[in-house]
Structure formats: C-alpha cells, structure tokens
Scaffold this motif. Structure first.
Motif, PDB file in Angstrom:
ATOM      1  N   ALA A  93       0.838  -1.203   0.000  1.00  0.00           N
ATOM      2  CA  ALA A  93       0.000   0.000   0.000  1.00  0.00           C
ATOM      3  C   ALA A  93       0.875   1.256   0.000  1.00  0.00           C
ATOM      4  O   ALA A  93       0.612   2.210  -0.751  1.00  0.00           O
ATOM      5  CB  ALA A  93      -0.922  -0.014   1.211  1.00  0.00           C
ATOM      6  N   LEU A  94       1.933   1.240   0.816  1.00  0.00           N
ATOM      7  CA  LEU A  94       2.810   2.416   0.888  1.00  0.00           C
ATOM      8  C   LEU A  94       3.523   2.661  -0.440  1.00  0.00           C
ATOM      9  O   LEU A  94       3.627   3.809  -0.896  1.00  0.00           O
ATOM     10  CB  LEU A  94       3.842   2.228   1.997  1.00  0.00           C
ATOM     11  CG  LEU A  94       3.497   2.828   3.358  1.00  0.00           C
ATOM     12  CD1 LEU A  94       4.621   2.598   4.344  1.00  0.00           C
ATOM     13  CD2 LEU A  94       3.186   4.328   3.252  1.00  0.00           C
ATOM     14  N   ASN A  95       4.020   1.587  -1.055  1.00  0.00           N
ATOM     15  CA  ASN A  95       4.653   1.735  -2.371  1.00  0.00           C
ATOM     16  C   ASN A  95       3.697   2.388  -3.353  1.00  0.00           C
ATOM     17  O   ASN A  95       4.062   3.294  -4.105  1.00  0.00           O
ATOM     18  CB  ASN A  95       5.087   0.379  -2.934  1.00  0.00           C
ATOM     19  CG  ASN A  95       6.295  -0.162  -2.187  1.00  0.00           C
ATOM     20  OD1 ASN A  95       6.992   0.607  -1.507  1.00  0.00           O
ATOM     21  ND2 ASN A  95       6.532  -1.460  -2.281  1.00  0.00           N
ATOM     22  N   THR A  96       2.429   1.934  -3.300  1.00  0.00           N
ATOM     23  CA  THR A  96       1.430   2.455  -4.232  1.00  0.00           C
ATOM     24  C   THR A  96       1.154   3.939  -3.978  1.00  0.00           C
ATOM     25  O   THR A  96       1.162   4.744  -4.915  1.00  0.00           O
ATOM     26  CB  THR A  96       0.108   1.646  -4.096  1.00  0.00           C
ATOM     27  OG1 THR A  96       0.438   0.270  -4.166  1.00  0.00           O
ATOM     28  CG2 THR A  96      -0.889   2.015  -5.170  1.00  0.00           C
ATOM     29  N   VAL A  97       0.938   4.309  -2.694  1.00  0.00           N
ATOM     30  CA  VAL A  97       0.609   5.719  -2.446  1.00  0.00           C
ATOM     31  C   VAL A  97       1.836   6.620  -2.628  1.00  0.00           C
ATOM     32  O   VAL A  97       1.697   7.777  -3.026  1.00  0.00           O
ATOM     33  CB  VAL A  97      -0.053   5.970  -1.057  1.00  0.00           C
ATOM     34  CG1 VAL A  97      -1.407   5.309  -0.970  1.00  0.00           C
ATOM     35  CG2 VAL A  97       0.821   5.545   0.087  1.00  0.00           C
ATOM     36  N   ASN A  98       3.023   6.081  -2.385  1.00  0.00           N
ATOM     37  CA  ASN A  98       4.226   6.903  -2.607  1.00  0.00           C
ATOM     38  C   ASN A  98       4.412   7.202  -4.092  1.00  0.00           C
ATOM     39  O   ASN A  98       4.808   8.306  -4.458  1.00  0.00           O
ATOM     40  CB  ASN A  98       5.465   6.215  -2.028  1.00  0.00           C
ATOM     41  CG  ASN A  98       5.551   6.423  -0.524  1.00  0.00           C
ATOM     42  OD1 ASN A  98       5.046   7.423  -0.001  1.00  0.00           O
ATOM     43  ND2 ASN A  98       6.160   5.488   0.184  1.00  0.00           N
ATOM     44  N   THR A  99       4.112   6.222  -4.925  1.00  0.00           N
ATOM     45  CA  THR A  99       4.173   6.461  -6.376  1.00  0.00           C
ATOM     46  C   THR A  99       3.160   7.539  -6.757  1.00  0.00           C
ATOM     47  O   THR A  99       3.441   8.452  -7.545  1.00  0.00           O
ATOM     48  CB  THR A  99       3.846   5.163  -7.171  1.00  0.00           C
ATOM     49  OG1 THR A  99       4.484   4.090  -6.530  1.00  0.00           O
ATOM     50  CG2 THR A  99       4.258   5.258  -8.614  1.00  0.00           C
ATOM     51  N   PHE A 100       1.962   7.438  -6.150  1.00  0.00           N
ATOM     52  CA  PHE A 100       0.918   8.433  -6.421  1.00  0.00           C
ATOM     53  C   PHE A 100       1.394   9.824  -5.962  1.00  0.00           C
ATOM     54  O   PHE A 100       1.278  10.807  -6.700  1.00  0.00           O
ATOM     55  CB  PHE A 100      -0.374   8.036  -5.695  1.00  0.00           C
ATOM     56  CG  PHE A 100      -1.396   9.118  -5.644  1.00  0.00           C
ATOM     57  CD1 PHE A 100      -2.259   9.341  -6.713  1.00  0.00           C
ATOM     58  CD2 PHE A 100      -1.502   9.947  -4.526  1.00  0.00           C
ATOM     59  CE1 PHE A 100      -3.200  10.353  -6.672  1.00  0.00           C
ATOM     60  CE2 PHE A 100      -2.433  10.965  -4.471  1.00  0.00           C
ATOM     61  CZ  PHE A 100      -3.290  11.170  -5.552  1.00  0.00           C
ATOM     62  N   ALA A 101       1.956   9.867  -4.723  1.00  0.00           N
ATOM     63  CA  ALA A 101       2.395  11.152  -4.164  1.00  0.00           C
ATOM     64  C   ALA A 101       3.473  11.792  -5.037  1.00  0.00           C
ATOM     65  O   ALA A 101       3.509  13.016  -5.204  1.00  0.00           O
ATOM     66  CB  ALA A 101       2.905  10.956  -2.738  1.00  0.00           C
ATOM     67  N   ALA A 102       4.320  10.954  -5.629  1.00  0.00           N
ATOM     68  CA  ALA A 102       5.388  11.490  -6.489  1.00  0.00           C
ATOM     69  C   ALA A 102       4.805  12.152  -7.742  1.00  0.00           C
ATOM     70  O   ALA A 102       5.404  13.067  -8.315  1.00  0.00           O
ATOM     71  CB  ALA A 102       6.341  10.363  -6.875  1.00  0.00           C
ATOM     72  N   ASP A 103       3.610  11.686  -8.155  1.00  0.00           N
ATOM     73  CA  ASP A 103       2.967  12.248  -9.357  1.00  0.00           C
ATOM     74  C   ASP A 103       2.200  13.537  -9.075  1.00  0.00           C
ATOM     75  O   ASP A 103       1.839  14.263  -9.996  1.00  0.00           O
ATOM     76  CB  ASP A 103       1.955  11.240  -9.940  1.00  0.00           C
ATOM     77  CG  ASP A 103       2.642  10.003 -10.504  1.00  0.00           C
ATOM     78  OD1 ASP A 103       3.875  10.059 -10.681  1.00  0.00           O
ATOM     79  OD2 ASP A 103       1.945   9.006 -10.754  1.00  0.00           O
ATOM     80  N   VAL A 104       1.859  13.780  -7.785  1.00  0.00           N
ATOM     81  CA  VAL A 104       1.024  14.941  -7.456  1.00  0.00           C
ATOM     82  C   VAL A 104       1.795  15.863  -6.507  1.00  0.00           C
ATOM     83  O   VAL A 104       1.968  15.546  -5.332  1.00  0.00           O
ATOM     84  CB  VAL A 104      -0.304  14.478  -6.780  1.00  0.00           C
ATOM     85  CG1 VAL A 104      -1.257  15.651  -6.589  1.00  0.00           C
ATOM     86  CG2 VAL A 104      -0.962  13.370  -7.568  1.00  0.00           C
ATOM     87  N   PRO A 105       2.261  17.010  -6.992  1.00  0.00           N
ATOM     88  CA  PRO A 105       3.124  17.875  -6.184  1.00  0.00           C
ATOM     89  C   PRO A 105       2.478  18.274  -4.852  1.00  0.00           C
ATOM     90  O   PRO A 105       1.280  18.528  -4.784  1.00  0.00           O
ATOM     91  CB  PRO A 105       3.316  19.108  -7.068  1.00  0.00           C
ATOM     92  CG  PRO A 105       2.978  18.655  -8.449  1.00  0.00           C
ATOM     93  CD  PRO A 105       2.026  17.527  -8.341  1.00  0.00           C
ATOM     94  N   GLY A 106       3.262  18.254  -3.788  1.00  0.00           N
ATOM     95  CA  GLY A 106       2.808  18.728  -2.477  1.00  0.00           C
ATOM     96  C   GLY A 106       2.195  17.643  -1.603  1.00  0.00           C
ATOM     97  O   GLY A 106       1.976  17.851  -0.410  1.00  0.00           O
TER      98      GLY A 106
END
Ligand code: ADP
Ligand code: ASP
Ligand code: MG
Length: 421
Positions: A331-344
């Motif tokens: 889950a963390l890998n997935t949301v970290n990838t998402f966070a990297a795509d969305v600034p802030g």
C-alpha cells in the motif's frame, strides 16, 4: 448421511492428538456417517515455514510461499490416514489438488472457484474415510498450488461441505465454541449456543479468529450450518446458522440457550491488531483524486477498510485509511508512487493501531449503542482515531496498546449487563 469434520492446528499438534482425531473420525463412521476429515498443519508449522522464507528474502515470491506453506497440511493427512488404517478403518489421504479444489491465481489468498468432487465421492462410495489437506488448492489456469489465506482450512471444510451437500459440518478447535469475546482475553466471556451467519461473519471479519471469515461467507451463501466444537473436551459447541430455531429444536440438537443471551443487543466484541493506518496529506481538493488513489490500491490487490476524508482547507484535504498490516508495504509503495505524481502530497503510516468492534443484529432496534461505546472508551482514557459503523456493528480504531483493555471494558458494559437497555 455425510459429515465433514475439520481439525485445527492445536488439535493435530502431535502424534497423540493425531490419534485422537482418528478416533473421533472413526466414531463418526461407526455412527453411520460417510466421513470427510479436513486437517490443518500442526500448530506452529505454518509460522515456522513462513519464518524460514522471510529469513531468506523480505520480498519473497508468493508462488513459492504457497508451494512451501501448503506442505504443513500435506504432511498431516497421511499421518491421520495411517492412524485410521491402524484402527482398522478404510481411509485415504488427499491433497487439495487430489480433492479437486480449484482456485483463482491470487497466491497466498486464493479464492475457491469450483470443487470437482468426483474423486472424493468415489472414495466415499468405497466406504473410505477421506482425509483432505485444508488450506490448499490449485489454479487450473497456471497449474500452481495455491493457499486460501491464514486460517484457510476452515474454508476448505465449509466449501467441501457445501459441494458434497454434507448433512453436518463440524469445526473442531482449541476452544469449545464461539464466545462473546476471545476467551483468552476476557475471562468471563460467555459461550454462545447459537449465532447467525451474519453476526458470525462480522465477528470473524473484525478479528475473532475462531472461524475464517471466508468460511462463514460460504456457509451463508450455500446454507451450510457450522458447529464449532472442542477437539479436546466433549462439550456442546456453538451452532452457526441462518435458521430461526425455536427452543424445542435447539434442545433436540443438544443446544441450550439462556434466556439472557436471547436479549443481548451486542452479541460479541472483537479486536484486530493486524491493522495499519495510512494518511495522505495535502491532496488537491478536486473530483477524481480519491478515485485515482483507491483505483491504484485496488490494482495492487490491497484491501482497504476504513476511509476518512476531512473537510478541505485552502483547497487541500487529508485522507486516512486502514489496510491489513501484511499489505502495508504494498500500500505504501502504491501511495508513494501516487504522491510522487502529485506535487505537495505526502504519505505517512502508523502501524501501532488496532480495531475494536461490537457486533449484534440487536443494534438495529436500539438507540444509544454507539454513544455508550464511545463513552466507555473515553472513561478509560482510550482515544478514538477512526470510527465506522454498519447496521450490525460499530468499529473504532485505537492505539494498539489499549486493545485488551478496550475489549474488556466493552465486554463488561455490553455483555455483562451495564450497557443493556
Ligand atoms: P484452529 O487452529 O483450531 O483453527 P484458531 O487459533 O484459528 O484455531 O482459532 C481458535 C482461537 O480463536 C481460540 O483459541 C481463541 O483464542 C480465538 N478466538 C478469538 N475470538 C474468539 C471468540 N469470540 N470465541 C472463541 N474463540 C475466539
Ligand atoms: N495452517 C494454516 C494456517 O496456519 C491454515 C489453517 O490452519 O487453517 O493459517
Ligand atoms: Mg483457525
């Protein structure tokens, strides 16, 4: 008449207990039943095998995991069978493959898709006691061995009982039934004589590990009554059923209910420490953001449970959700990838949480159950981090260190009388 009897890990933990299981199965045969035995691995074996795998790799292959952990059950069924042969009974052991248990491809938590019962039926027709390895199946698509998730032998038992249209499905374990809370945590927990599939499914899903949730789901969908019993003591157990049985029918089944039980608003308290919380901060407040996050998580096969989104401030919002601890890394890998795509956007995890829940269909017609629960937790200084409710349950996420205390005080209030209305 056909009976499926399942024995859990502690019930088959050594040769003495394996012989005890063989005697129990033989007694069923003597009573005139066709008998199918489902066995778990010896207690501790599955954990030990997983431990070895983790020593070798933190990122192990789930195919190899299944191939490995299924062997615990595979090893047990010939032992039980040999004990039966020794007693003079005709018997044969079966792996999940040999018993025709077909699953999908989701290694480590595969779902049964079909059961080809021909071989078992043939052996039963020949008068044999069939001893089947629980927990395992195979994927016809890949030809690989799969396992059904921890505690999965329960599911093998109920699914086989459904497929074989068994007259009885008995789950023998190390407690003598389903209690109002884990009897190892709450000393004065009470044994329930009868519980509905619906309530049992909630309790099991919310952490009461006496039955695997998936097995109760099978019982509900295919109308299989499940009797939970002790393999070590000869005592009446708990019947899990969707039938409305009256007092006379219950007595005929050897079940005695106390008047008070029938009036309980809350039928059980459960807790689950296999929970972790992820918080995503500073999400842009626009349509599609939540969809994007949870679609990605579903794509990674993560089971998301509770979700909370706060009201946005300055165009930014936070979302918190819970996942099983075992799925936290994915889950963390997935949301970290998402966070990297969305600034802030940033993500953080909290593993030191647990979920405590109260369950009962009686809640439908009672007001004030939720407020009593929150007040009780607060009276003991337990802070509530998240809340979720359905018609028949209320769950609160709390700090993990308060789990046992929370279960005890909620049991005191709701089961031991103070919370009855
Ligand atoms: P098995 O190896 O036989 O499958 P499990 O360890 O999976 O047994 O499940 C039995 C355990 O479930 C009990 O030892 C008990 O501590 C625990 N348990 C949790 N909640 C409950 C409950 N409400 N009623 C009975 N047992 C419970
Ligand atoms: N041996 C497996 C486990 O420990 C399956 C089971 O016992 O039901 O999870
Ligand atoms: Mg179990």
């Amino acid at each position: 008449m056909l009976v499926v009897v399942k024995f859990g890990g502690t019930s088959v933990a050594d040769v003495g207990r394996i012989k005890n299981v063989a005697r129990k199965a033989a007694a069923k045969k003597d009573a005139g039943y066709d008998v199918v035995v489902i066995s778990s691995a010896m207690a501790g074996i599955t954990d030990q095998l997983i431990g070895y795998l983790k020593e070798i790799s933190k990122n192990y292959s789930l195919r190899e995991y299944d191939q490995l952990v299924s062997t615990g059950e595979t090893a047990n069924v010939p032992l039980i069978t040999q004990a039966l042969l020794e007693l003079g009974y005709s018997a044969e052991s079966f792996t999940g493959v040999q018993a025709g248990i077909k699953t999908n491809d989701t290694h480590s938590k595969a779902r049964i898709t079909a059961i080809d019962t021909e071989r078992i039926k043939r052996a039963l027709g020949e008068g044999k006691i069939c001893v089947v390895a629980g927990f395992q199946g195979f994927s016809p698509a890949s030809g690989n061995i799969t396992t059904l998730g921890r505690g999965g032998s329960d599911t093998t038992a109920v699914a086989l009982a459904a497929a074989l249209k068994a007259d009885l499905c008995e789950i023998y374990t190390d407690v003598d039934g389903v209690y109002t809370a884990d009897p190892r945590v709450v000393r004065d927990a009470r044994k329930l004589a009868v519980i509905s599939h619906e309530e049992m499914l909630e309790l099991a899903s919310l952490g009461a590990k006496v039955l695997m949730p998936r097995c109760v789901e099978f019982g509900m969908n295919f109308n299989v009554d499940i009797m939970v019993l002790s393999s070590l003591e000869d005592k009446p157990g708990t019947l899990v059923t969707s039938k409305e049985l009256n007092a006379g029918e219950l007595r005929r089944k050897g079940i005695f209910t106390e008047e008070k039980m029938e009036k309980m608003v809350v039928r059980g308290v459960a807790s689950d420490k296999n929970q972790a919380k992820i918080t995503l901060r500073d999400l842009p407040d626009r349509p599609g953001i939540a969809a994007e996050i949870f679609t990605r998580l579903a794509g990674a096969n993560v089971n998301v449970d509770m979700i909370i989104q706060n009201i946005a401030k300055d165009g930014r919002a936070n979302i918190s959700f819970t996942v099983p601890k075992t799925e936290l890394n994915t889950a963390l890998n997935t949301v970290n990838t998402f966070a990297a795509d969305v600034p802030g956007v940033s993500a953080e995890a909290d593993e030191d949480i647990a979920k405590v829940s109260i369950v009962g269909v009686g809640m439908l017609s009672h007001v004030g159950v939720a407020s009593t629960m929150f007040q009780t937790l607060s009276n003991h200084g337990i802070n509530i981090l998240m809340i979720s409710t359905s018609e028949i349950k209320i769950s609160c996420v709390i700090d993990e260190k308060f789990t046992e205390l929370a279960v005890r005080v909620l049991h005191d209030i709701f089961i031991n009388g103070l919370g009855q209305r």
